[in-house]
Design an enzyme around this catalytic site. Structure first.
Site, PDB file in Angstrom:
ATOM      1  N   ASP A 186      44.250  34.845  38.893  1.00 25.34           N
ATOM      2  CA  ASP A 186      43.165  35.245  40.035  1.00 25.34           C
ATOM      3  C   ASP A 186      42.129  36.037  39.144  1.00 25.34           C
ATOM      4  O   ASP A 186      42.639  37.228  38.625  1.00 25.34           O
ATOM      5  CB  ASP A 186      43.648  35.951  41.250  1.00 25.34           C
ATOM      6  N   TYR A 228      34.586  40.081  36.977  1.00 22.78           N
ATOM      7  CA  TYR A 228      35.559  40.842  36.376  1.00 22.78           C
ATOM      8  C   TYR A 228      35.156  40.677  34.915  1.00 22.78           C
ATOM      9  O   TYR A 228      35.677  41.583  34.251  1.00 22.78           O
ATOM     10  CB  TYR A 228      36.897  40.187  36.889  1.00 22.78           C
ATOM     11  N   LYS A 246      35.874  33.055  41.383  1.00 21.06           N
ATOM     12  CA  LYS A 246      34.907  33.622  42.485  1.00 21.06           C
ATOM     13  C   LYS A 246      33.525  33.620  42.185  1.00 21.06           C
ATOM     14  O   LYS A 246      33.118  33.867  41.148  1.00 21.06           O
ATOM     15  CB  LYS A 246      35.415  34.986  43.132  1.00 21.06           C
ATOM     16  N   HIS A 252      33.030  35.249  46.985  1.00 23.82           N
ATOM     17  CA  HIS A 252      33.844  36.572  46.829  1.00 23.82           C
ATOM     18  C   HIS A 252      33.511  37.435  48.003  1.00 23.82           C
ATOM     19  O   HIS A 252      34.589  38.113  48.419  1.00 23.82           O
ATOM     20  CB  HIS A 252      33.047  37.574  45.347  1.00 23.82           C
TER      21      HIS A 252
HETATM   22  P1  NAD Z   1      47.300  46.083  43.014  1.00 21.25           P
HETATM   23  O1  NAD Z   1      47.487  46.474  44.321  1.00 21.25           O
HETATM   24  O2  NAD Z   1      47.976  44.702  42.611  1.00 21.25           O
HETATM   25  O3  NAD Z   1      47.664  47.220  42.418  1.00 21.25           O
HETATM   26  C1  NAD Z   1      47.770  47.159  40.987  1.00 21.25           C
HETATM   27  C2  NAD Z   1      48.061  48.414  40.470  1.00 21.25           C
HETATM   28  O4  NAD Z   1      49.241  48.747  40.966  1.00 21.25           O
HETATM   29  C3  NAD Z   1      48.140  48.625  38.565  1.00 21.25           C
HETATM   30  O5  NAD Z   1      46.966  48.754  38.203  1.00 21.25           O
HETATM   31  C4  NAD Z   1      49.509  49.615  38.472  1.00 21.25           C
HETATM   32  O6  NAD Z   1      48.565  50.624  38.584  1.00 21.25           O
HETATM   33  C5  NAD Z   1      50.246  49.332  39.715  1.00 21.25           C
HETATM   34  N1  NAD Z   1      51.246  48.646  39.451  1.00 21.25           N
HETATM   35  C6  NAD Z   1      51.292  47.218  39.357  1.00 21.25           C
HETATM   36  N2  NAD Z   1      52.615  46.795  39.235  1.00 21.25           N
HETATM   37  C7  NAD Z   1      53.568  48.034  39.123  1.00 21.25           C
HETATM   38  C8  NAD Z   1      54.653  48.208  38.975  1.00 21.25           C
HETATM   39  N3  NAD Z   1      55.616  47.075  38.925  1.00 21.25           N
HETATM   40  N4  NAD Z   1      55.137  49.713  38.869  1.00 21.25           N
HETATM   41  C9  NAD Z   1      54.403  50.398  38.965  1.00 21.25           C
HETATM   42  N5  NAD Z   1      53.085  50.427  39.242  1.00 21.25           N
HETATM   43  C10 NAD Z   1      52.527  49.019  39.189  1.00 21.25           C
HETATM   44  O7  NAD Z   1      45.752  46.181  42.956  1.00 21.25           O
HETATM   45  P2  NAD Z   1      44.431  45.293  42.523  1.00 21.25           P
HETATM   46  O8  NAD Z   1      43.978  44.888  40.976  1.00 21.25           O
HETATM   47  O9  NAD Z   1      43.263  45.929  43.183  1.00 21.25           O
HETATM   48  O10 NAD Z   1      44.638  44.114  43.428  1.00 21.25           O
HETATM   49  C11 NAD Z   1      45.214  42.787  42.748  1.00 21.25           C
HETATM   50  C12 NAD Z   1      44.319  41.815  42.614  1.00 21.25           C
HETATM   51  O11 NAD Z   1      43.626  41.478  43.605  1.00 21.25           O
HETATM   52  C13 NAD Z   1      43.047  42.075  41.517  1.00 21.25           C
HETATM   53  O12 NAD Z   1      43.548  42.120  40.052  1.00 21.25           O
HETATM   54  C14 NAD Z   1      42.172  40.845  41.736  1.00 21.25           C
HETATM   55  O13 NAD Z   1      42.659  39.625  41.153  1.00 21.25           O
HETATM   56  C15 NAD Z   1      42.457  40.899  43.397  1.00 21.25           C
HETATM   57  N6  NAD Z   1      41.207  41.644  44.034  1.00 21.25           N
HETATM   58  C16 NAD Z   1      40.227  40.723  44.635  1.00 21.25           C
HETATM   59  C17 NAD Z   1      39.460  41.439  45.605  1.00 21.25           C
HETATM   60  C18 NAD Z   1      38.208  40.618  46.215  1.00 21.25           C
HETATM   61  O14 NAD Z   1      37.204  41.062  46.698  1.00 21.25           O
HETATM   62  N7  NAD Z   1      38.534  39.137  46.433  1.00 21.25           N
HETATM   63  C19 NAD Z   1      39.121  42.805  45.550  1.00 21.25           C
HETATM   64  C20 NAD Z   1      40.198  43.481  44.840  1.00 21.25           C
HETATM   65  C21 NAD Z   1      41.093  42.812  43.773  1.00 21.25           C
END
Ligand code: NAD
Length: 271
Positions: A44, A49, A74, A107
């Site tokens: 994704d 990004y 997106k 988005h």
């Molecule tokens: P997330 O909830 O996936 O959290 C990621 C964070 O959690 C990492 O940076 C790390 O600090 C921690 N983490 C991940 N795996 C771990 C593990 N196994 N153990 C310990 N800590 C761990 O946060 P995100 O990146 O905000 O969301 C995931 C994805 O969703 C994004 O990368 C993106 O692709 C998507 N996203 C989309 C939108 C949108 O507006 N459509 C907005 C935000 C994110």
């Protein structure tokens, strides 16, 4: 548990993938490669990004067959509108080095523009260069507004969703409409991993809090895209198909909901 979910148009979408928000180009290349090596099929990304080129390199270097991969990108807010959406899509494909994406999403619901953007996306879908199209950050009323002019119903709505923001009402509406739910920030951006309910449940299954949350999404019929740039965590986040949360554990996690948003409310954003 099935590893894919059938979207309304019959396309199979992997239920668990890698998110790459706030990941630099070079890290994106490595993360995507590690993810694919460890069994992921869904990636994704988004134009905003600024790592589509890095994602594309990771895909190319992994050697995976294109048809075995599901790539989402997106349309950014500044590019919304009919012609600009077409242009932005072409630019994304070029940066990714692909001739199609599996899913293209609006988005954010930019008022006054998303209906025109959707018209372009319907044409992109008809051309076969996006195998599915959908939206992100759309509330029920945004989807209803979209449907006043749309010919095709979105196949996916990607929304902020984690144990402290469970979005029950919106999920119920999307299920009724046959629109798949995809969770962003599924781990609460890592901020809820110390929660004792989650760590206790994890201990029982010899799993981490992150794995428990990912499993909760999967068992709730939610497509989930946790982000990490560390190989070990990328691996850990996919190692969730060998245990099952009980009904009681599922309920305990449901009850962590406090309707807490980490990102903007789609009714009130200024970007
Ligand atoms: P997330 O909830 O996936 O959290 C990621 C964070 O959690 C990492 O940076 C790390 O600090 C921690 N983490 C991940 N795996 C771990 C593990 N196994 N153990 C310990 N800590 C761990 O946060 P995100 O990146 O905000 O969301 C995931 C994805 O969703 C994004 O990368 C993106 O692709 C998507 N996203 C989309 C939108 C949108 O507006 N459509 C907005 C935000 C994110």
């Amino acid at each position: 548990m099935d590893k894919t979910k059938r979207l309304a148009n019959g396309i199979e979408m992997p239920r668990l993938g890698l998110g790459v928000w706030r990941v630099e180009e070079t890290d994106a290349t490595n993360s995507v490669k590690w993810a694919i090596e460890n069994g992921y099929h869904l990636i994704d990304t988004a134009a905003i990004y600024k790592n589509e080129t890095g994602v594309g390199k990771g895909i190319a270097q992994s050697g995976i067959k294109r048809e075995n991969l599901f790539v989402t990108t997106k349309l950014w807010n500044a590019d919304q509108g009919y012609e600009t959406a077409h242009q932005a899509f072409n630019d994304s494909l070029e940066r990714l080095g692909l001739d199609y994406v599996d899913l293209y999403l609006i988005h954010w619901p930019v008022e006054g523009k998303f209906n025109d953007s959707w018209r372009a996306m319907e044409e992109i879908y008809a051309s076969g260069r996006a195998k599915a199209i959908g939206v992100s950050n759309f509330h029920q009323h945004h989807i209803e507004e979209l449907m006043t002019t749309a010919k095709i119903k979105p196949m996916v709505d990607q929304i902020e969703l984690h144990p402290t923001l469970t979005q029950e009402n919106l999920r119920e509406y999307l299920a009724k409409e046959g629109i798949a739910v995809e969770a962003w920030s599924p781990l609460g951006q890592g901020k809820i991993l110390q929660n004792p309910t989650l760590t206790e449940i994890g201990k029982k299954h010899k799993k981490s809090a992150a794995q428990v949350i990912i499993r909760w999404h999967l068992q709730s019929d939610i497509i989930v895209i946790p982000k990490s740039v560390h190989e070990e965590r990328i691996k850990e986040n996919f190692d969730v198909f060998d245990f099952e949360l009980s009904e009681d554990e599922m309920k305990q996690i449901d009850h962590l909901n406090i309707n807490e948003r980490l990102g903007a409310d789609p009714d009130n954003f200024n970007f």
